[in-house]
Scaffold this active site. Structure first.
Site, PDB file in Angstrom:
ATOM      1  N   ASP A   1      -5.715   8.473  10.123  1.00 27.29           N
ATOM      2  CA  ASP A   1      -4.339   8.231  10.587  1.00 27.29           C
ATOM      3  C   ASP A   1      -3.938   8.751  11.982  1.00 27.29           C
ATOM      4  O   ASP A   1      -4.210   9.908  12.274  1.00 27.29           O
ATOM      5  CB  ASP A   1      -3.385   8.620   9.611  1.00 27.29           C
TER       6      ASP A   1
ATOM      7  N   GLU B   1       0.951  -1.256  -0.055  1.00 30.02           N
ATOM      8  CA  GLU B   1      -0.076  -0.054   0.118  1.00 30.02           C
ATOM      9  C   GLU B   1       0.922   1.222   0.049  1.00 30.02           C
ATOM     10  O   GLU B   1       1.800   1.359   0.680  1.00 30.02           O
ATOM     11  CB  GLU B   1      -1.012   0.124   1.135  1.00 30.02           C
TER      12      GLU B   1
END
Lengths: 411, 253
Positions: B44, B33
């Site tokens: 995040d 990824e």
């Protein structure tokens, strides 16, 4: 430019019957958030609909707005400013007279009652200049709810007074050290907290931004401003105003002020953004004037960003307008032409604080001064029989350090 | 079980990203990824946000990311998937972005802020370009929502192990096993688990329950050392390679 999202087309005129069930204001709004938050947003939507339909909830809210916040606050005729301009009659809706000194508490009281209704035990919030943080800390103190306020490290330094008030009210002020260390990052950090704590925590978002249902909830709780102003204007003058003016950062006081007038198509609505130092990128916070359609903080609206989609830096003399996005309903009002958006720069806003203080004996917040500065100009172009109502969204005590510094005075 | 490491493009710079992708592929990564740096990454945690911030401080641009990936994707076997905010995709124009991603050699996209409800139009576009749109399911997702989300899912299902952001955690949520079991009855797509995974014993624990593991922050953290001292690049790449190999071995045995 971007390809349009799969969306409903604009109707060509604004209606107050928005958003729809998916949170759409025309093409704007909706939910662009991590899956972890989706269930909480759905739950909040359902609980809010139930609360809205429950007369006892409204009764409790009205009672608190009356006895705790001090509503209704007056609609005040600014007689000397009106004479000086020699045009339209200027009225101020006095949100500065609310408990905690600004409109923010209208929303935090409402959302705190929602928190209790949902059985959540903890509240989080973001704050830029600290007004929403103070209003949230105040409402939480009133109901004994633990409260964490995320605030950019840079803003903590600039707004010591509000930090002190929040802590005195029992809130924990958590410094945000990521990114630009301002409001934008405080929202990011609050959303992150919420993702991990969503089972027992409610996030009291302070403006008409973020994912559905926040833009609708905050607008509804702030609409008490416009509802009162509309009734008060009818009572005082026998008719509706010709123009209603409010400042726009994220857009909560203006959304609350404008919304009850949206279907009064003869009433002009004007939103005043922060023109900052000028039109160059990074020098202003005029999202609707200079921004493009895009996504920020979970909603689709106008946004200030670069060609790669990275959020731009913004500037305004007023910390409360210093935000690179704007509520999706404002985007809808802009594109349908229902509200006109203009901007006023730092210098004019600063001068207006002093001018209004000397002429009317009212010290407005720097945010509100943007709206007043525009209204004073506009009044000169209008007939003496015309009426302009301005939302005086907050008092200027919080800005005295900044105003003193910028005008070369010692405090 | 598949091992799927994550790194952010442009941290500390794109040439290093290219070397890192090859190193991860050589260490046994089954899919990689590639995170596109974004200024406001709400899903995040601090480690990945810091990595994005480092990349953006050097003004890494989309065009350059695509150019780098175009060069690397031909040289490695492991498919590359882009992890990218919808804010970035929308700004480019969704059709233009998908075409560029496809041309660069990406096999699919993970768009963490485009939940299943909003994804139907985008899923159709992705299908038209024969790209996978990987959907995320969270511990907070009720089964009826999961069913809606899975309707638009292709490639694999990204199962979020813990409520919260990305980042290293010692323990995985006890509900995770249950969530995986329930998803298994709803889809035939492979189930990959991410958020909070950093060690071989966590991977062993998922054996028989999941088909893949995603490791991000634990790898990205090792790049922090390069922020101030680029002379360490070779050593850090070797370190990441051997760490990745440990995880890949745990997944593959």
């Amino acid at each position: 430019m971007s390809v349009a999202l799969p969306d409903t087309p604009l109707s060509g005129h604004a209606t107050s019957q928005v958003p729809d069930a998916e949170g759409r204001f025309g093409e704007f709004g909706r939910r662009f958030v991590p899956e972890t938050l989706m269930h909480a947003l759905e739950e909040l939507t359902v609980e809010y609909a139930k609360a809205k339909a429950d007369p006892s909830f409204q009764k409790q809210l009205d009672g608190l707005l009356h006895t705790f916040v001090g509503r209704p606050n007056p609609l005040y005729f600014a007689e000397r400013l009106t004479h000086e301009c020699g045009g339209a009659q200027i009225y101020f809706k006095r949100e500065d007279l609310n408990h905690t000194g600004a409109h923010k508490i209208n929303n935090t009281i409402g959302q705190t009652l929602l928190t209790l209704r949902m059985g959540k035990k903890r509240v989080i919030a973001e704050t830029g200049a600290g007004q929403h943080g103070v209003a949230t800390a105040t409402a939480c103190a009133r109901f004994g709810l633990p409260c964490v306020v995320y605030m950019g490290e840079e803003d903590i330094r600039r707004q010591k007074l509000n930090v002190f008030i929040m802590r005195t009210m029992g809130a924990e002020v958590r410094p945000v050290t990521s990114g630009s260390r301002t409001l934008r990052d405080a929202i990011n950090e609050a959303m992150r907290d919420w993702m991990a704590s969503v089972e027992n925590t409610h996030y009291i978002l302070g403006s008409v931004v973020g994912p559905h249902p926040f833009p609708m909830i905050v607008r509804d709780f702030q609409s008490v401003i416009g509802k009162e102003a509309r009734a008060q204007c009818l009572e005082a003058t026998g008719r509706l105003p010709d123009e209603v003016v409010a400042c726009v950062g994220g857009g909560s006081n203006s959304a609350g002020m404008f919304y009850p007038f949206v279907d009064d198509t003869n009433v002009e609505l004007t939103g005043v953004e922060a023109g900052g130092r000028g039109p160059k990128a990074g020098d202003h916070a005029s999202t609707l004037t200079f921004g493009n359609k895009g996504i920020l903080h979970g909603t689709y609206s106008y946004v200030l960003q670069d060609e790669d989609g990275q959020t731009a830096d913004v500037h305004s003399i007023s910390a409360g307008l210093d935000y690179p996005g704007v509520g999706p309903e404002h985007a809808y009002w802009k594109d349908t032409g229902r509200v006109r958006y203009v901007n006023i720069g730092d210098k004019r806003a600063l001068d207006t604080v002093q001018h209004v203080a000397r002429t009317e004996g009212i010290l407005p917040a720097l945010e509100s001064s943007h709206a007043i500065a525009y209204a004073l100009e506009r009044a000169k172009q209008r007939n003496p029989s015309d009426i302009i109502v301005v939302c005086l969204s907050g008092r200027g005590d919080k800005d005295v350090n900044e105003v003193a510094r910028l005008t070369g005075q010692e405090l | 079980m598949a091992f799927m490491p994550f790194i952010a493009a442009g941290d500390p710079d794109l040439p290093t990203t290219a070397r890192l992708l090859k190193e991860l592929a050589a260490s046994g990564a089954d899919l990689i990824e590639v995170g596109f740096p974004y200024s406001d990454p709400i899903a995040d945690g601090p480690v990945i946000q810091a990595s994005y911030t480092r990349a953006l401080a050097k003004h890494v641009k989309l065009k350059e990311i695509f150019a780098t990936i175009t060069g690397v994707s031909r040289e490695i076997q492991a498919p590359l998937v882009s992890m990218v905010s919808y804010a970035i995709i929308f700004r480019q124009g969704i059709d233009a972005f998908v075409q560029e991603a496809k041309a660069a050699g990406f096999a699919g996209l993970i768009v963490p802020d485009l939940p299943g409800d909003e994804a139907s139009g985008f899923a159709a576009l992705m299908a038209k370009h024969q790209m996978d749109l990987i959907q995320l399911v969270a511990p907070t997702t009720p089964p009826d929502r999961a069913a809606k989300i899975l309707k638009h899912a292709t490639g694999f299902v990204y199962c979020i192990a813990v409520a919260g952001t990305t980042g290293v955690r010692k323990e995985l949520a006890p509900q995770l096993a249950e969530m995986l079991k329930s998803l298994r009855t709803q889809t035939t797509l492979p189930l990959a688990v991410g958020f909070g995974i950093s060690a071989p014993d966590q991977i062993h624990h998922l054996k028989g329950k999941a088909d893949g593991v995603i490791v991000g922050s634990a790898i990205v953290k090792l790049l922090e050392n390069l922020a101030s001292d680029s002379s360490k690049t070779d050593a850090v790449l070797r370190e990441i390679g051997s760490f990745a190999k440990t995880l890949a071995d745990a997944a593959h045995t």
